[in-house]
Design an enzyme around this catalytic site. Structure first.
Site, PDB file in Angstrom:
ATOM      1  N   LYS B  96      -3.977   8.233  10.261  1.00  0.00           N
ATOM      2  CA  LYS B  96      -3.511   7.777   8.771  1.00  0.00           C
ATOM      3  C   LYS B  96      -3.622   9.277   7.989  1.00  0.00           C
ATOM      4  CE  LYS B  96      -5.070   5.081   4.713  1.00  0.00           C
ATOM      5  NZ  LYS B  96      -5.999   4.456   4.171  1.00  0.00           N
ATOM      6  N   GLY B 157      -8.859   1.068  -4.126  1.00  0.00           N
ATOM      7  CA  GLY B 157      -9.981   0.684  -4.619  1.00  0.00           C
ATOM      8  C   GLY B 157      -9.843   0.101  -6.194  1.00  0.00           C
ATOM      9  N   ALA B 184      -2.973   0.550  -0.228  1.00  0.00           N
ATOM     10  CA  ALA B 184      -3.880   0.598  -1.171  1.00  0.00           C
ATOM     11  C   ALA B 184      -3.652  -0.297  -2.385  1.00  0.00           C
ATOM     12  CB  ALA B 184      -4.165   2.201  -1.710  1.00  0.00           C
ATOM     13  N   GLY B 185      -4.689  -0.604  -3.200  1.00  0.00           N
ATOM     14  CA  GLY B 185      -4.639  -1.309  -4.369  1.00  0.00           C
ATOM     15  C   GLY B 185      -4.640  -2.791  -4.661  1.00  0.00           C
ATOM     16  N   ASN B 206      -9.634  -2.437   2.293  1.00  0.00           N
ATOM     17  CA  ASN B 206     -10.719  -2.033   2.489  1.00  0.00           C
ATOM     18  C   ASN B 206     -11.659  -2.582   1.524  1.00  0.00           C
ATOM     19  OD1 ASN B 206     -12.517   0.676   3.810  1.00  0.00           O
ATOM     20  ND2 ASN B 206     -13.356  -0.980   3.100  1.00  0.00           N
ATOM     21  N   THR B 207     -11.637  -2.185   0.191  1.00  0.00           N
ATOM     22  CA  THR B 207     -12.454  -2.282  -0.737  1.00  0.00           C
ATOM     23  C   THR B 207     -12.241  -3.821  -1.203  1.00  0.00           C
ATOM     24  OG1 THR B 207     -12.063  -0.239  -1.665  1.00  0.00           O
ATOM     25  CG2 THR B 207     -13.169  -1.580  -3.283  1.00  0.00           C
TER      26      THR B 207
END
Lengths: 65, 257
Positions: B96, B157, B184-185, B206-207
């Protein structure tokens, strides 16, 4: 011999990367190493000679996103 | 079935392994998400060399695919070396690829990203590039050898969800055969459903999971949203209309006047 290992100064007797890992007690099985910005694969560590002022990076698996 | 560099996967969720309250919760969240790919990083080991071993043993026990990242790299040289070190440790040619260009937004430096992707693809890596939603950058990444694209939908995040639906639609429309993963986001399962309804192939979280009040329940919720969004895309959704259209038949209604 003075080296920079993971950004920290060390004074070691080891002459090879393999010996350095043993001297600093990096005995984990899953380590990645680089010398002065170049990858040193696991089988190459024994033959990898160290010199004064070398910069060594020793990385290990961690959490990541 | 999702196919990434010849690897077939039944789950459309990729899950990050950072920021969980405990290793046990991380493990349970991974299982609840149904993911087959988890992301990991490489960081400096302290003397003793055992802290990474413990985490890595946990991850290996899951039997999932592992996608190492180059998180935190800001230059081509850093990213390429980190990828090489990751391949040495994790014994995978998946990477990645992250090359960060801005400290506040963690926006990719797309110029360095394309260059690093070219070097790594030429070296046999299967690159999963963390990129923006820019169409031309996506074209360049494909030209240098990437077979998967991982655009953000908002800063890492942030949990803001998809900020530019037009750009995401454009990516999907321009690259109908390239696996597209929102990287992301995402903050909520509804965000995940939205991008899956647009036809994206998968999401990387993830977050939003790790920082949820109950990460395991949230992992399960995201998995359901991803499945729902994907099923909706495949089913073919109603196009929005500006006027009302009665759903109950008009013909045959009673007339009382």
């Amino acid at each position: 011999m003075k080296l920079l290992v993971n950004g920290q100064p060390h004074d070691v007797v080891a002459q090879s990367l393999d010996a350095l890992l043993a001297e600093l007690e990096f005995d984990g099985e899953w380590l990645a190493t680089a010398l002065n910005g170049e990858l040193v694969r696991s089988p190459e560590r024994q033959a990898c000679r160290l010199n004064e002022g070398d910069k060594v990076e020793i990385l290990t698996p961690r959490q990541g996103g | 079935m999702l196919k990434l560099y010849s690897t077939e996967l039944s789950s459309r969720v990729l899950l990050g392994t950072a920021q969980y309250p405990s290793p046990a919760i991380l493990m349970d969240a991974i299982k609840a998400s149904g993911t087959e790919i988890v992301t990991v990083s490489l960081r400096r080991e302290m003397a003793g060399g055992k802290s990474g071993d413990k985490f890595w043993s946990l991850i290996r026990s899951l039997g999932t695919y592992v996608l190492p990242n180059t998180a935190g790299c800001h230059t081509v040289k850093e990213a390429v070396l980190t990828a090489q070190m990751a391949r040495d440790v994790f014994a995978t040619d998946w990477i990645k690829l992250e090359v960060i260009g801005n400290h506040d937004t963690l926006q990719p430096d797309v110029f360095a990203l394309v260059e690093a992707a070219r070097i790594l693809s030429d070296d046999g890596f299967k690159v999963f590039p963390y990129t923006t939603d820019d169409l031309i950058v996506a074209e360049r990444l494909l030209e240098v050898g990437c077979e998967v694209l991982m655009p953000w939908c908002a800063p890492i995040g942030s949990g803001l969800g998809p900020l530019n639906l037009h750009a995401l639609r454009s990516l999907r429309g321009n690259f109908p055969d390239i696996p597209l993963i929102i990287d992301a986001g995402l903050g909520r399962p509804s965000h995940a459903a939205t991008v899956m309804e647009l036809g994206f192939d998968a999401i990387l979280l993830n977050t939003a999971v790790a920082k949820a009040g109950d990460p395991v329940a949230m992992a399960r919720a995201f998995a359901k949203a991803v499945d729902a969004g994907h099923a909706a895309f495949q089913a073919g959704m109603l196009e929005p209309r500006d006027v009302a259209v009665p759903s109950t038949p008009v013909i045959g209604r009673a007339v009382f006047t």
